[in-house]
Structure formats: structure tokens, C-alpha cells
Design a protein around this motif. Structure first.
Motif, PDB file in Angstrom:
ATOM      1  N   GLU A 243      44.657  15.049  -4.621  1.00 36.27           N
ATOM      2  CA  GLU A 243      44.998  16.432  -4.931  1.00 36.27           C
ATOM      3  C   GLU A 243      46.109  16.507  -5.987  1.00 36.27           C
ATOM      4  OE1 GLU A 243      46.512  20.514  -2.632  1.00 36.27           O
ATOM      5  OE2 GLU A 243      46.345  18.598  -1.552  1.00 36.27           O
ATOM      6  N   CYS A 246      44.804  15.237  -9.488  1.00 35.66           N
ATOM      7  CA  CYS A 246      43.947  16.206 -10.165  1.00 35.66           C
ATOM      8  C   CYS A 246      44.745  17.424 -10.632  1.00 35.66           C
ATOM      9  CB  CYS A 246      42.821  16.646  -9.227  1.00 35.66           C
ATOM     10  SG  CYS A 246      41.588  15.362  -8.909  1.00 35.66           S
ATOM     11  N   GLU A 247      45.715  17.837  -9.839  1.00 33.22           N
ATOM     12  CA  GLU A 247      46.557  18.958 -10.243  1.00 33.22           C
ATOM     13  C   GLU A 247      47.373  18.599 -11.479  1.00 33.22           C
ATOM     14  OE1 GLU A 247      50.140  21.771  -8.398  1.00 33.22           O
ATOM     15  OE2 GLU A 247      49.133  20.273  -7.145  1.00 33.22           O
ATOM     16  N   THR A 252      39.381  18.390 -11.643  1.00 34.56           N
ATOM     17  CA  THR A 252      38.999  18.086 -10.270  1.00 34.56           C
ATOM     18  C   THR A 252      38.415  16.684 -10.131  1.00 34.56           C
ATOM     19  OG1 THR A 252      36.866  19.167 -10.665  1.00 34.56           O
ATOM     20  CG2 THR A 252      38.602  20.491  -9.622  1.00 34.56           C
ATOM     21  N   PRO A 358      37.547  19.895   0.149  1.00 32.65           N
ATOM     22  CA  PRO A 358      38.382  20.459  -0.924  1.00 32.65           C
ATOM     23  C   PRO A 358      37.780  20.166  -2.293  1.00 32.65           C
ATOM     24  CG  PRO A 358      39.731  19.289   0.690  1.00 32.65           C
ATOM     25  CD  PRO A 358      38.300  18.992   1.020  1.00 32.65           C
ATOM     26  N   PRO A 360      38.786  18.901  -5.240  1.00 33.02           N
ATOM     27  CA  PRO A 360      38.908  17.569  -5.852  1.00 33.02           C
ATOM     28  C   PRO A 360      38.049  16.524  -5.141  1.00 33.02           C
ATOM     29  CG  PRO A 360      41.073  18.568  -5.574  1.00 33.02           C
ATOM     30  CD  PRO A 360      40.108  19.413  -4.813  1.00 33.02           C
ATOM     31  N   ASN A 361      37.983  16.588  -3.815  1.00 32.77           N
ATOM     32  CA  ASN A 361      37.184  15.616  -3.064  1.00 32.77           C
ATOM     33  C   ASN A 361      35.693  15.848  -3.292  1.00 32.77           C
ATOM     34  OD1 ASN A 361      39.801  16.354  -1.488  1.00 32.77           O
ATOM     35  ND2 ASN A 361      39.291  14.298  -0.773  1.00 32.77           N
TER      36      ASN A 361
END
Length: 435
Positions: A243, A246-247, A252, A358, A360-361
Motif C-alpha cells: 500500500e 503504490c501510494e 496500483t 484492496p 493495490p492487491n
């Protein structure tokens, strides 16, 4: 130690014992009386000397001892044991501490003493260990003499242990000899603090002082953002949560995952055993280091020519995620889903689980499975079947948060879950695209 020796030498209350000679000659009580007279200016007391005394010592917490024992003049002066080089040209009756330069001295505050005959083939050996970690072996062929030395040194150590002032000095000695402490230049208030009356009070005072300085140090420390802006600290890729990564990259799907899969699709789809064959671990670790410390990375350079290094680094990236690509909260549900006997019910439930992950996953899993589908299209040359891919990526993409003892059983279902996702890729990922 030098300061300790100087303080002891200037003291008016000295208790001195000397033993050891180069030639090993015995001396009668008259000789001892002569020496006593020669040292009377320092109010010293000499025990009768009846044989050779040898010393061997080691420093810095090691046991690299001298191979040969060396005869020494050893003098107990106040709180210190002083070693003088054996003056072979002198006799005991003509030797004085003032005529010789000491080789070393040992502060007995906080020292430990015990018999150590097992450390040497010689008899009558005892070991002296100082508070700073230095160790000395002392030995004499004469039983009564070495026992008298042992008893006398032990009594000095016991006396120093009972003396509060010496406990204060001992604490300071331990700090100097075995700890890296903060600057002692502290506030004026700290300097004016009087010595505590007991060692426990001293410990509390020192603890408060250290906490105060650590607090000041932490408050003066620049924030993480400032260090990152100056380039002193770079954000990690390996070991970073998906997370956060990616942020930070405003995507993502991590950039490193994209680079690796693109390299494999350019020049590795037809490689035999792609993702199954291990790459050179040293080169993989080198690539890992560069990814964590450099912004620009070109996987087409010659040092990354071995495609197995790139695939190995990609698998390592997923294994080092603090939480796996398939989050811990989904693991049990996916394992139970794979056990469902009705195939369509199993696929539909797996689809719901994947869609609820989520972003990103979900998107990184979608990206990797799409890439692995392309690898499967070349299975005729690379010999990577759906089952082989499942074996490699099952434990890489998902794992339980705690090992419950069913690792072998879980691994079977992990592999089957990856196989099922690849086999039903279009259906499972059909209603949700990348964010």
C-alpha cells in the motif's frame, strides 16, 4: 588505569605485596626485612617471597593468551595491582618500585577472582577479570604463597564492593571501559549534582541523565521528510508494504513489478524453466540493493543478462512484502473456497474474494496473473505448465499470518488457488479493471 595508579601511588595508606623473581631463588626472612626497610618511605608491607610467580594476561574480551608465562614483579598498591617487568639484573633485596617502570596496572574495583587450574597445565593458577573485561592469570609453584595472594586480593575486592564511594568510581570505570556514552559536558545543574549515597541512587541518577540527553537528541533530530528531501534517506522498495509503495509511486502496481515482467516478456518467455530455475543469489542481492538505492534501473544491461536473476528478484520482492499480495485476512477464506467440491460455486466464491481485495492487491494480482498467462502460452518451449506455475507462486503470493502446523496441507491448497485463478482468469477478473 593510569589515573588510578597515580592516585594510589600518592596515597599515604598503601598495602604492598611483591612476589616473583627471574631466577627463582628463595629468600629468607632477613631479605624480606631489607626490602621492607627500603619501601618504608611508602608505608609498605612485604610478604615473604618463596618462589616464582608468573603472569599471563589478555585484553579486549578475548582469550588470545601469550604462549609462554612470563615472570613478573607484582605489587598490590591501594586499589590497584601493578605489574613490573622482571628485572633480571636485580635481586629482590635491591629492587624497589620506584626504580622500575610498571608494565601495566589493574584496578580491582568490581573485579572477579577465582581459581582457574583448568586453563593451564601449571598448578596454583587463578584468574583475575576486571570490570572492563581484561583478564589475567597468576601462578606460583608455592601453595602457601599463591593462597595468601588470592586471599589478600579477594579481601581488597570485597572491601571495595562494600565502600559506596568506590562503587561510584566503579560505575564510572564500567562506563568508560565497556560502554559508549553520551557527551559528559551536560548542563551545569548536572555538574553540581552531588555524589549519591548508594549505588542504587547512582543508577537512578545516571538513568535520568541518560534519558534527558536522549530526549534532547531525539528532539534535535531532523524529521524523516527533511532527510528524504535532502536525499540522505531513500525509500525502500523491498520490504515496503504494498500500500505504501503504490501510494508513493502513485500507482496500483509497483514499478519494479512492471519492469521485471516486461523484461521477461521481451527475452524470457521461451526460456526453459522460467520462474522455476533459480538465479545467482549474489547477483539477485546486488539487484535488490540497486533497486532500493537508485531511481533509474535498466534491466537490459549486460549484468542482468541472466533472466533467472530478474525472475528471482521478482519472487524475492513478493516474499519480502510485510503482508503478502493476498492479504492475511483472505487466506483462510481462499483455502476453504478451494476445498469446495462444486466447481462453479468455487470459482464464483473465489471471484468475490479477489474483487473485495484492496486496489493495490487486486490490481497487482491481476497484473501478475495476466503476465503468467503469457508465460503459459509458451509452455511448449519453457515447459511451465499451470501446475508448475502454481507450485512456484502459491507460497510466494499467499501465506498464513501464523504457522498453525499445517504448512504442507496449506501449500497444496495455495498451489491449487493459483492454478484456479489462472485457469479462470477471464471470469474472476472480468468485472473489475485496474484502478
Amino acid at each position: 588505569l593510569v589515573k588510578s595508579m597515580q592516585r594510589a601511588a600518592s596515597s599515604d595508606n598503601l598495602s604492598t605485596m611483591a612476589f616473583g623473581s627471574a631466577d627463582g631463588q628463595c629468600h629468607n626472612s632477613a631479605t624480606s626485612h631489607d626490602v621492607k626497610q627500603q619501601l618504608s618511605h611508602s608505608k609498605s608491607m612485604i610478604l615473604p617471597e618463596n618462589g616464582k610467580v608468573y603472569t599471563v594476561h589478555s585484553c579486549n574480551y578475548t582469550w588470545k593468551l601469550r604462549k609462554n608465562w612470563s615472570p613478573s614483579w607484582v605489587v598490590l598498591v591501594g586499589n590497584s595491582l601493578v605489574f613490573f617487568k622482571d628485572p633480571k639484573s636485580q635481586t629482590l633485596s635491591s629492587w624497589k618500585p620506584g626504580n622500575s617502570r610498571p608494565e601495566s596496572s589493574v584496578d580491582l574495583r568490581g573485579a572477579q577472582l577465582h581459581w582457574a587450574n583448568e586453563l593451564s597445565s601449571k598448578k596454583n593458577v587463578f584468574k583475575l577479570r576486571t570490570v572492563t573485561g581484561n583478564e589475567f592469570l597468576l601462578q606460583s609453584e608455592t601453595d602457601s604463597l599463591i593462597k595468601e595472594w588470592y586471599k589478600t586480593i579477594q579481601s581488597v575486592i570485597d572491601r571495595l564492593r562494600e565502600n559506596p564511594l568506590d562503587n561510584v568510581l566503579l560505575y564510572s570505570l564500567r562506563r568508560v571501559g565497556s560502554m559508549e556514552m553520551l557527551d559528559h559536558s551536560g548542563d551545569e545543574d548536572d555538574r553540581r549534582t552531588s555524589l549519591p549515597r548508594s549505588a542504587s541512587n547512582l543508577e537512578n541518577t545516571e538513568r535520568k541523565r541518560v534519558k534527558t540527553r536522549l530526549k534532547k537528541l531525539i528532539l534535535k533530530r531532523p524529521p524523516l521528510q527533511a532527510l528524504q528531501e535532502k536525499g540522505l534517506i531513500k525509500d525502500q522498495v523491498f520490504g515496503c508494504s504494498l500500500e505504501m509503495l503504490c501510494e508513493r509511486e502513485r500507482s496500483t502496481v509497483p514499478r519494479f513489478v512492471r519492469l521485471c515482467t516486461e523484461a521477461v516478456e521481451r527475452r524470457g518467455l521461451d526460456t526453459d524453466g522460467i520462474y522455476r530455475v533459480s538465479g545467482n543469489l549474489a547477483v539477485i542481492q546486488k539487484l535488490r540493493f540497486l533497486v532500493n538505492h537508485e531511481e533509474k534501473l535498466n534491466l537490459d544491461e549486460s549484468e542482468w543478462e541472466d533472466i533467472h536473476v530478474i525472475t528471482g528478484a521478482l519472487k524475492l520482492f513478493f516474499r519480502e512484502l510485510p503482508e503478502p499480495l493476498v492479504p492475511y485476512g483472505f487466506f483462510t477464506d481462499i483455502m476453504e473456497t478451494v476445498k469446495i467440491s462444486d466447481y462453479m460455486d468455487k470459482v464464483d466464491r473465489l471471484k468475490c474474494l479477489v474483487l473485495s481485495m484492496p486496489p493495490p492487491n487486486h490490481d497487482t494480482l491481476l497484473f501478475m496473473c495476466r503476465h503468467l498467462k503469457r508465460v503459459l502460452e509458451h509452455s511448449g518451449t519453457n515447459r511451465m505448465t499451470t501446475q508448475n506455475i502454481g507450485i512456484v507462486f502459491g507460497p510466494t503470493l499467499m501465506r498464513p499470518e501464523r504457522d498453525n502446523g499445517n504448512m504442507a496441507v496449506n501449500m497444496v491448497y495455495q498451489n491449487q488457488a493459483v492454478e484456479l485463478i489462472l485457469s479462470e482468469f477471464d471470469h474472476i477478473f472480468g468485472t473489475r479493471g485496474p484502478s
